[in-house]
Design a protein around this motif. Structure first.
Motif, mmCIF file in Angstrom:
data_model
loop_
_atom_site.group_PDB
_atom_site.id
_atom_site.type_symbol
_atom_site.label_atom_id
_atom_site.label_comp_id
_atom_site.label_asym_id
_atom_site.label_seq_id
_atom_site.Cartn_x
_atom_site.Cartn_y
_atom_site.Cartn_z
ATOM 1 N N GLY A 1 48.099 33.652 52.755
ATOM 2 C CA GLY A 1 47.549 34.856 53.362
ATOM 3 C C GLY A 1 48.608 35.900 53.666
ATOM 4 N N LEU A 2 49.802 35.473 54.001
ATOM 5 C CA LEU A 2 50.882 36.416 54.277
ATOM 6 C C LEU A 2 51.469 37.001 52.998
ATOM 7 N N SER A 3 51.367 36.269 51.903
ATOM 8 C CA SER A 3 51.943 36.773 50.652
ATOM 9 C C SER A 3 51.047 37.797 49.960
ATOM 10 N N TRP A 4 49.741 37.740 50.164
ATOM 11 C CA TRP A 4 48.837 38.655 49.467
ATOM 12 C C TRP A 4 49.010 40.110 49.873
ATOM 13 N N ILE B 1 39.334 37.882 49.941
ATOM 14 C CA ILE B 1 39.203 39.341 49.988
ATOM 15 C C ILE B 1 40.485 39.986 49.475
ATOM 16 N N GLU B 2 41.635 39.465 49.892
ATOM 17 C CA GLU B 2 42.920 40.017 49.458
ATOM 18 C C GLU B 2 43.134 39.829 47.958
ATOM 19 N N ILE B 3 42.761 38.681 47.437
ATOM 20 C CA ILE B 3 42.888 38.448 45.992
ATOM 21 C C ILE B 3 41.969 39.403 45.236
ATOM 22 N N THR B 4 40.761 39.606 45.748
ATOM 23 C CA THR B 4 39.823 40.531 45.116
ATOM 24 C C THR B 4 40.411 41.939 45.070
ATOM 25 N N ILE B 5 41.027 42.373 46.152
ATOM 26 C CA ILE B 5 41.669 43.698 46.183
ATOM 27 C C ILE B 5 42.769 43.767 45.140
ATOM 28 N N ASP B 6 43.586 42.719 45.053
ATOM 29 C CA ASP B 6 44.682 42.715 44.083
ATOM 30 C C ASP B 6 44.151 42.728 42.644
ATOM 31 N N ILE B 7 43.055 42.031 42.386
ATOM 32 C CA ILE B 7 42.448 42.043 41.052
ATOM 33 C C ILE B 7 41.918 43.443 40.734
ATOM 34 N N LEU B 8 41.273 44.081 41.696
ATOM 35 C CA LEU B 8 40.782 45.442 41.479
ATOM 36 C C LEU B 8 41.938 46.409 41.228
ATOM 37 N N LEU B 9 43.046 46.219 41.938
ATOM 38 C CA LEU B 9 44.230 47.049 41.702
ATOM 39 C C LEU B 9 44.801 46.808 40.310
ATOM 40 N N TYR B 10 44.696 45.587 39.807
ATOM 41 C CA TYR B 10 45.144 45.294 38.448
ATOM 42 C C TYR B 10 44.392 46.187 37.457
ATOM 43 N N PHE B 11 43.068 46.281 37.607
ATOM 44 C CA PHE B 11 42.273 47.103 36.697
ATOM 45 C C PHE B 11 42.572 48.590 36.881
ATOM 46 N N LYS C 1 52.785 45.276 35.235
ATOM 47 C CA LYS C 1 53.952 44.458 34.882
ATOM 48 C C LYS C 1 54.194 43.398 35.954
ATOM 49 N N GLY C 2 54.381 42.167 35.512
ATOM 50 C CA GLY C 2 54.610 41.070 36.442
ATOM 51 C C GLY C 2 53.343 40.467 37.015
ATOM 52 N N LYS C 3 52.192 40.985 36.630
ATOM 53 C CA LYS C 3 50.918 40.476 37.114
ATOM 54 C C LYS C 3 50.239 39.663 36.027
ATOM 55 N N SER C 4 49.522 38.646 36.451
ATOM 56 C CA SER C 4 48.740 37.845 35.523
ATOM 57 C C SER C 4 47.305 37.800 36.027
ATOM 58 N N LEU C 5 46.423 38.499 35.344
ATOM 59 C CA LEU C 5 45.013 38.503 35.724
ATOM 60 C C LEU C 5 44.439 37.087 35.641
ATOM 61 N N PHE C 6 44.834 36.358 34.605
ATOM 62 C CA PHE C 6 44.385 34.974 34.409
ATOM 63 C C PHE C 6 44.725 34.128 35.642
ATOM 64 N N PHE C 7 45.954 34.238 36.128
ATOM 65 C CA PHE C 7 46.415 33.489 37.301
ATOM 66 C C PHE C 7 45.614 33.882 38.544
ATOM 67 N N GLU C 8 45.435 35.171 38.757
ATOM 68 C CA GLU C 8 44.719 35.626 39.953
ATOM 69 C C GLU C 8 43.258 35.207 39.931
ATOM 70 N N VAL C 9 42.631 35.228 38.760
ATOM 71 C CA VAL C 9 41.234 34.797 38.668
ATOM 72 C C VAL C 9 41.121 33.300 38.980
ATOM 73 N N PHE C 10 42.068 32.506 38.497
ATOM 74 C CA PHE C 10 42.041 31.071 38.816
ATOM 75 C C PHE C 10 42.235 30.833 40.306
ATOM 76 N N LEU C 11 43.116 31.593 40.941
ATOM 77 C CA LEU C 11 43.277 31.477 42.395
ATOM 78 C C LEU C 11 41.980 31.860 43.104
ATOM 79 N N TRP C 12 41.345 32.923 42.639
ATOM 80 C CA TRP C 12 40.095 33.379 43.235
ATOM 81 C C TRP C 12 39.030 32.281 43.152
#
Length: 115
Positions: free
Chosen positions: A14-17, A80-90, A31-42
């Motif tokens: 929670g502190l890292s997100w 919620i934080e992962i969802t925000i990060d995924i939306l920022l990816y797009f 750059k440095g982001k993996s959508l695949f990784f974030e979706v699996f975490l989600w």
């Protein structure tokens, strides 16, 4: 004790997100982001939340301690934080694509002007 360990793990995630979200927002890059990784975490957090719901339904009134509920709150906060990060990816992907199109147009104009 196991709930405490789970809560500490979720707290660390929670502190890292927020840091990841800030980086995504400021960099405007994928750059440095993996959508695949974030979706699996989600998806993993969805399973964790479902587990908490099942435990809540199975337990009677008063059988669950404070750490159970705190863990549940952090699972929801983290998803919620992962969802925000995924939306920022797009968003960032769209920004990168727009920049590439603009650069291609500028190159085409420069080539046309040099003739």
């Amino acid at each position: 004790m196991t709930d405490l360990l789970e809560m500490l793990m979720i707290l660390c995630f929670g502190l890292s997100w927020p840091l990841s979200i800030y980086r995504s927002w400021v960099s405007r890059s994928t750059k440095g982001k993996s959508l695949f990784f974030e979706v699996f975490l989600w998806v993993g957090y969805v399973f964790g939340i479902l587990r908490k719901i099942l435990l809540f339904c199975q337990a009677g009134n008063g059988d669950l301690d404070f750490l159970f509920y705190l863990g549940w709150v952090f699972y929801c906060l983290n998803i919620i934080e992962i969802t925000i990060d995924i939306l920022l990816y797009f968003r960032n992907r769209r920004i990168e694509m727009s920049s590439q199109i603009i650069a291609a147009v500028h190159r085409a104009i420069a080539r046309k002007d040099s003739r």
